[in-house]
Design an enzyme around this catalytic site. Structure first.
Site, PDB file in Angstrom:
ATOM      1  N   ARG A  97      50.289  36.148  40.188  1.00  0.00           N
ATOM      2  CA  ARG A  97      51.089  35.657  41.310  1.00  0.00           C
ATOM      3  C   ARG A  97      52.053  34.561  40.849  1.00  0.00           C
ATOM      4  O   ARG A  97      51.867  33.953  39.801  1.00  0.00           O
ATOM      5  CB  ARG A  97      50.179  35.096  42.410  1.00  0.00           C
ATOM      6  CG  ARG A  97      49.420  36.160  43.153  1.00  0.00           C
ATOM      7  CD  ARG A  97      48.424  35.570  44.127  1.00  0.00           C
ATOM      8  NE  ARG A  97      47.340  34.883  43.447  1.00  0.00           N
ATOM      9  CZ  ARG A  97      46.355  34.231  44.053  1.00  0.00           C
ATOM     10  NH1 ARG A  97      46.325  34.176  45.367  1.00  0.00           N
ATOM     11  NH2 ARG A  97      45.402  33.640  43.349  1.00  0.00           N
ATOM     12  N   LYS A 124      47.686  28.423  40.972  1.00  0.00           N
ATOM     13  CA  LYS A 124      46.315  28.027  40.648  1.00  0.00           C
ATOM     14  C   LYS A 124      46.269  26.612  40.074  1.00  0.00           C
ATOM     15  O   LYS A 124      47.286  25.974  39.836  1.00  0.00           O
ATOM     16  CB  LYS A 124      45.691  29.014  39.650  1.00  0.00           C
ATOM     17  CG  LYS A 124      45.493  30.399  40.219  1.00  0.00           C
ATOM     18  CD  LYS A 124      44.667  30.419  41.494  1.00  0.00           C
ATOM     19  CE  LYS A 124      43.194  30.452  41.233  1.00  0.00           C
ATOM     20  NZ  LYS A 124      42.416  30.632  42.487  1.00  0.00           N
ATOM     21  N   TYR A 183      46.679  25.773  44.764  1.00  0.00           N
ATOM     22  CA  TYR A 183      45.235  25.927  45.023  1.00  0.00           C
ATOM     23  C   TYR A 183      44.550  25.091  43.945  1.00  0.00           C
ATOM     24  O   TYR A 183      44.624  25.434  42.755  1.00  0.00           O
ATOM     25  CB  TYR A 183      44.783  27.379  44.842  1.00  0.00           C
ATOM     26  CG  TYR A 183      45.133  28.330  45.959  1.00  0.00           C
ATOM     27  CD1 TYR A 183      44.665  28.115  47.254  1.00  0.00           C
ATOM     28  CD2 TYR A 183      45.888  29.478  45.722  1.00  0.00           C
ATOM     29  CE1 TYR A 183      44.966  29.009  48.286  1.00  0.00           C
ATOM     30  CE2 TYR A 183      46.196  30.369  46.746  1.00  0.00           C
ATOM     31  CZ  TYR A 183      45.726  30.128  48.022  1.00  0.00           C
ATOM     32  OH  TYR A 183      46.018  31.003  49.038  1.00  0.00           O
ATOM     33  N   HIS A 194      41.112  23.629  44.101  1.00  0.00           N
ATOM     34  CA  HIS A 194      39.651  23.763  43.999  1.00  0.00           C
ATOM     35  C   HIS A 194      39.064  22.581  43.223  1.00  0.00           C
ATOM     36  O   HIS A 194      38.349  22.743  42.234  1.00  0.00           O
ATOM     37  CB  HIS A 194      39.274  25.097  43.345  1.00  0.00           C
ATOM     38  CG  HIS A 194      39.775  26.264  44.147  1.00  0.00           C
ATOM     39  ND1 HIS A 194      39.249  26.589  45.372  1.00  0.00           N
ATOM     40  CD2 HIS A 194      40.781  27.141  43.932  1.00  0.00           C
ATOM     41  CE1 HIS A 194      39.906  27.626  45.871  1.00  0.00           C
ATOM     42  NE2 HIS A 194      40.841  27.974  45.028  1.00  0.00           N
ATOM     43  N   GLU A 220      44.288  25.151  49.778  1.00  0.00           N
ATOM     44  CA  GLU A 220      43.082  25.655  50.464  1.00  0.00           C
ATOM     45  C   GLU A 220      42.514  24.661  51.471  1.00  0.00           C
ATOM     46  O   GLU A 220      41.692  25.035  52.306  1.00  0.00           O
ATOM     47  CB  GLU A 220      41.999  26.065  49.446  1.00  0.00           C
ATOM     48  CG  GLU A 220      41.335  24.940  48.672  1.00  0.00           C
ATOM     49  CD  GLU A 220      42.094  24.526  47.412  1.00  0.00           C
ATOM     50  OE1 GLU A 220      43.288  24.851  47.282  1.00  0.00           O
ATOM     51  OE2 GLU A 220      41.482  23.851  46.556  1.00  0.00           O
ATOM     52  N   SER A 230      42.736  36.213  52.278  1.00  0.00           N
ATOM     53  CA  SER A 230      41.519  36.873  52.755  1.00  0.00           C
ATOM     54  C   SER A 230      41.844  38.262  53.293  1.00  0.00           C
ATOM     55  O   SER A 230      41.112  39.218  53.043  1.00  0.00           O
ATOM     56  CB  SER A 230      40.857  36.051  53.866  1.00  0.00           C
ATOM     57  OG  SER A 230      40.374  34.843  53.351  1.00  0.00           O
ATOM     58  N   ASP A 256      28.992  40.400  63.425  1.00  0.00           N
ATOM     59  CA  ASP A 256      29.309  38.967  63.400  1.00  0.00           C
ATOM     60  C   ASP A 256      28.278  38.248  64.245  1.00  0.00           C
ATOM     61  O   ASP A 256      27.605  38.865  65.086  1.00  0.00           O
ATOM     62  CB  ASP A 256      30.741  38.696  63.914  1.00  0.00           C
ATOM     63  CG  ASP A 256      31.335  37.428  63.305  1.00  0.00           C
ATOM     64  OD1 ASP A 256      30.773  36.341  63.553  1.00  0.00           O
ATOM     65  OD2 ASP A 256      32.330  37.510  62.570  1.00  0.00           O
ATOM     66  N   SER A 276      25.232  40.394  64.660  1.00  0.00           N
ATOM     67  CA  SER A 276      24.608  40.285  63.341  1.00  0.00           C
ATOM     68  C   SER A 276      23.235  39.631  63.452  1.00  0.00           C
ATOM     69  O   SER A 276      23.131  38.410  63.592  1.00  0.00           O
ATOM     70  CB  SER A 276      25.524  39.456  62.419  1.00  0.00           C
ATOM     71  OG  SER A 276      24.933  39.334  61.149  1.00  0.00           O
ATOM     72  N   LEU A 283      31.846  33.898  55.259  1.00  0.00           N
ATOM     73  CA  LEU A 283      31.953  32.671  54.493  1.00  0.00           C
ATOM     74  C   LEU A 283      30.556  32.038  54.505  1.00  0.00           C
ATOM     75  O   LEU A 283      30.099  31.579  55.548  1.00  0.00           O
ATOM     76  CB  LEU A 283      32.971  31.778  55.203  1.00  0.00           C
ATOM     77  CG  LEU A 283      33.806  30.832  54.381  1.00  0.00           C
ATOM     78  CD1 LEU A 283      35.024  30.429  55.181  1.00  0.00           C
ATOM     79  CD2 LEU A 283      33.035  29.633  53.957  1.00  0.00           C
ATOM     80  N   ALA A 316      33.211  38.152  49.709  1.00  0.00           N
ATOM     81  CA  ALA A 316      32.939  36.706  49.632  1.00  0.00           C
ATOM     82  C   ALA A 316      32.472  36.327  48.224  1.00  0.00           C
ATOM     83  O   ALA A 316      32.764  35.238  47.738  1.00  0.00           O
ATOM     84  CB  ALA A 316      31.904  36.305  50.663  1.00  0.00           C
ATOM     85  N   ASP A 367      30.014  35.132  46.616  1.00  0.00           N
ATOM     86  CA  ASP A 367      29.349  33.897  46.183  1.00  0.00           C
ATOM     87  C   ASP A 367      28.150  34.284  45.326  1.00  0.00           C
ATOM     88  O   ASP A 367      27.387  35.183  45.699  1.00  0.00           O
ATOM     89  CB  ASP A 367      28.835  33.121  47.405  1.00  0.00           C
ATOM     90  CG  ASP A 367      29.975  32.688  48.304  1.00  0.00           C
ATOM     91  OD1 ASP A 367      30.885  32.029  47.793  1.00  0.00           O
ATOM     92  OD2 ASP A 367      29.956  33.026  49.502  1.00  0.00           O
ATOM     93  N   VAL A 421      34.555  41.177  42.685  1.00  0.00           N
ATOM     94  CA  VAL A 421      35.720  40.567  42.016  1.00  0.00           C
ATOM     95  C   VAL A 421      36.170  39.333  42.797  1.00  0.00           C
ATOM     96  O   VAL A 421      36.357  39.381  44.012  1.00  0.00           O
ATOM     97  CB  VAL A 421      36.863  41.600  41.883  1.00  0.00           C
ATOM     98  CG1 VAL A 421      38.138  40.947  41.383  1.00  0.00           C
ATOM     99  CG2 VAL A 421      36.437  42.720  40.943  1.00  0.00           C
ATOM    100  N   ASN A 464      38.954  37.497  42.460  1.00  0.00           N
ATOM    101  CA  ASN A 464      40.383  37.291  42.759  1.00  0.00           C
ATOM    102  C   ASN A 464      41.038  38.634  43.076  1.00  0.00           C
ATOM    103  O   ASN A 464      41.980  39.059  42.412  1.00  0.00           O
ATOM    104  CB  ASN A 464      41.107  36.547  41.629  1.00  0.00           C
ATOM    105  CG  ASN A 464      41.104  37.321  40.335  1.00  0.00           C
ATOM    106  OD1 ASN A 464      40.274  38.197  40.136  1.00  0.00           O
ATOM    107  ND2 ASN A 464      42.044  37.024  39.467  1.00  0.00           N
TER     108      ASN A 464
END
Ligand code: NAD
Length: 373
Positions: free
Chosen positions: A15, A75, A94, A96, A118, A134, A198, A220, A240, A268, A270, A298, A300
């Site tokens: 990007r 980034k 971004y 982080h 972010e 997202s 959800d 959910s 999330l 997500a 994680d 993945v 990204n």
């Protein structure tokens, strides 16, 4: 203001912070834009495209870092770029900062003003510079499922679409947020039977209003999730999951409930987050198996769609970049509490609470600083 855009150093990051249409807007507002040679190539934009938009092409990144007021990138700042940080530089990216400790230390030490995409908020309590990515990640997640379900890619050989005479596959999407809705749009348009789960009734209702009839909305809870695990060809995790949570939504044991050939697409992604068996993967090596179930994690996904991602990212960040450039960073921060929410470092102080807590560093409230602006 002089605004610089450099080539991204992160591996597989294609990007670019701003596309030519964004350059036109910055120039129309009286600013100068300097872009590193070939910075847009990965997103399909040539130096010629940028030059036509009014940018100046610069051969070396160091000449950009050293001369501009605002460094606009995608980034985080890499160690080889730390030497360029200075107290009169604004870095917008971004960042982080809770994950990249060394970078955070360098940003603080330099005295620069850094603002993280972010962490910029909006009146709805959302993260407007995260949500466009997202949506792309959700859509890309469905496309990955479509790819890995194919026999030639080691999958079950099921086409994730409505084919005449064949029962439509079942796809369960957990989370009706930005990525979940992005995935659902494609999965439903392909004619699959889609379940969206959800815990937030309003989020389900909002999604129900825009999705077609082949999408069911299911609360959910454990019983409904177990049912979906048993029936689904694909589970897409789009929630999330708080980093502090130690429990999971889908446990290793639960994978045994799934059909042979079924897969988990963990948008997500994680590590041991909502899905106990998840660990983040790369585009080079995107999948692995646990208990016979393919996992795609993945971290990204949007970089696979670099041009689309750059366009949406550039459109989302541009109003903030323009405010910084037009008003000056202090006035822009003073005027906009949402931009201030993203302020990470200022004048050698760490101004992002989450990072201060996570890294055990001293925190200065950006709202308190705003009185000094
Ligand atoms: N892999 C990638 O490349 C990539 C790219 C962008 C975003 N992401 C990640 O995707 C995740 C989702 O992002 P988003 O913007 O869609 O989030 P979002 O906040 O828009 O949506 C999350 C949804 O999950 C729901 N939810 C929370 N707990 C739930 C539960 N137990 N069961 C069902 N639903 C539940 C929430 O109510 C909300 O509607 C984030 O972790 C984000 O970092 C990954």
């Amino acid at each position: 203001m002089q605004i610089g855009v450099v080539k991204e150093l992160k591996e597989n990051e294609y990007r670019v912070a701003i596309v030519p249409s964004g350059v036109v807007e910055l120039i129309r507002n009286g600013h100068e834009v300097y872009i590193e040679r070939d910075a847009g190539l990965g997103s399909g934009y040539s130096d010629h495209d940028y030059a036509e938009a009014g940018a100046t092409i610069v051969a070396k990144a160091e000449d950009i870092w050293g001369n501009v007021d605002l460094l606009y990138k995608v980034k985080e700042v890499f160690p080889e770029e730390f030497k360029y940080l200075r107290d009169d530089l604004i870095v917008f990216a971004y960042l982080h900062s809770n994950a990249y400790k060394e970078q955070t230390a360098a940003l603080i030490a330099s005295g620069c003003t850094s603002i993280a995409y972010e962490d910029i908020s909006n009146d709805q309590g959302e993260w407007p510079l995260l949500s466009p990515m997202s949506e792309l990640a959700g859509k890309g997640g469905f496309l990955a499922a479509l790819h890995f379900a194919q026999t030639i890619n080691g999958g079950s050989g099921k086409l994730l679409a409505n084919v005449c005479g064949v029962p439509a596959p079942t796809i369960t999407i957990i989370g009706c947020g930005h990525s979940g809705r992005g995935a659902c749009e494609l999965a439903a348009a392909f004619g699959n039977r889609v379940n969206m789960l959800d815990i937030n009734y309003d989020a389900m209702l909002a999604a129900k209003e825009i999705m077609p009839k082949n999408v069911s909305f299911v609360f959910s809870n454990r019983a409904n999730l177990v049912q979906c695990l048993k029936e689904s060809d694909v589970i897409l995790n789009c929630i999330l999951w708080p980093k502090t949570r130690k429990d999971h939504l889908i446990y290793r044991e639960d994978l045994k409930l799934m059909k042979p050939g079924a897969m988990i697409i963990d948008v997500a992604c994680d590590d041991a987050g909502a899905v106990e068996t998840s660990r983040s993967t790369s585009h080079q090596d995107p999948v692995y198996y646990e208990e016979g179930i393919l996992h795609y994690c993945v971290d990204n996904i949007p970089s696979a769609f670099a041009q689309t991602a750059s366009i949406t990212l550039s459109n989302a960040t541009l109003p903030f970049a323009l405010a910084i450039a037009n008003k000056g960073v202090r006035q822009a921060l003073k005027d906009d509490k949402h931009l201030r929410r993203g302020l990470t470092t200022y004048g050698g102080k760490l101004t992002l609470l989450e990072t201060a807590v996570k890294l055990g560093l001293e925190f200065t409230s950006p709202d308190e600083l705003a009185y000094e602006f």
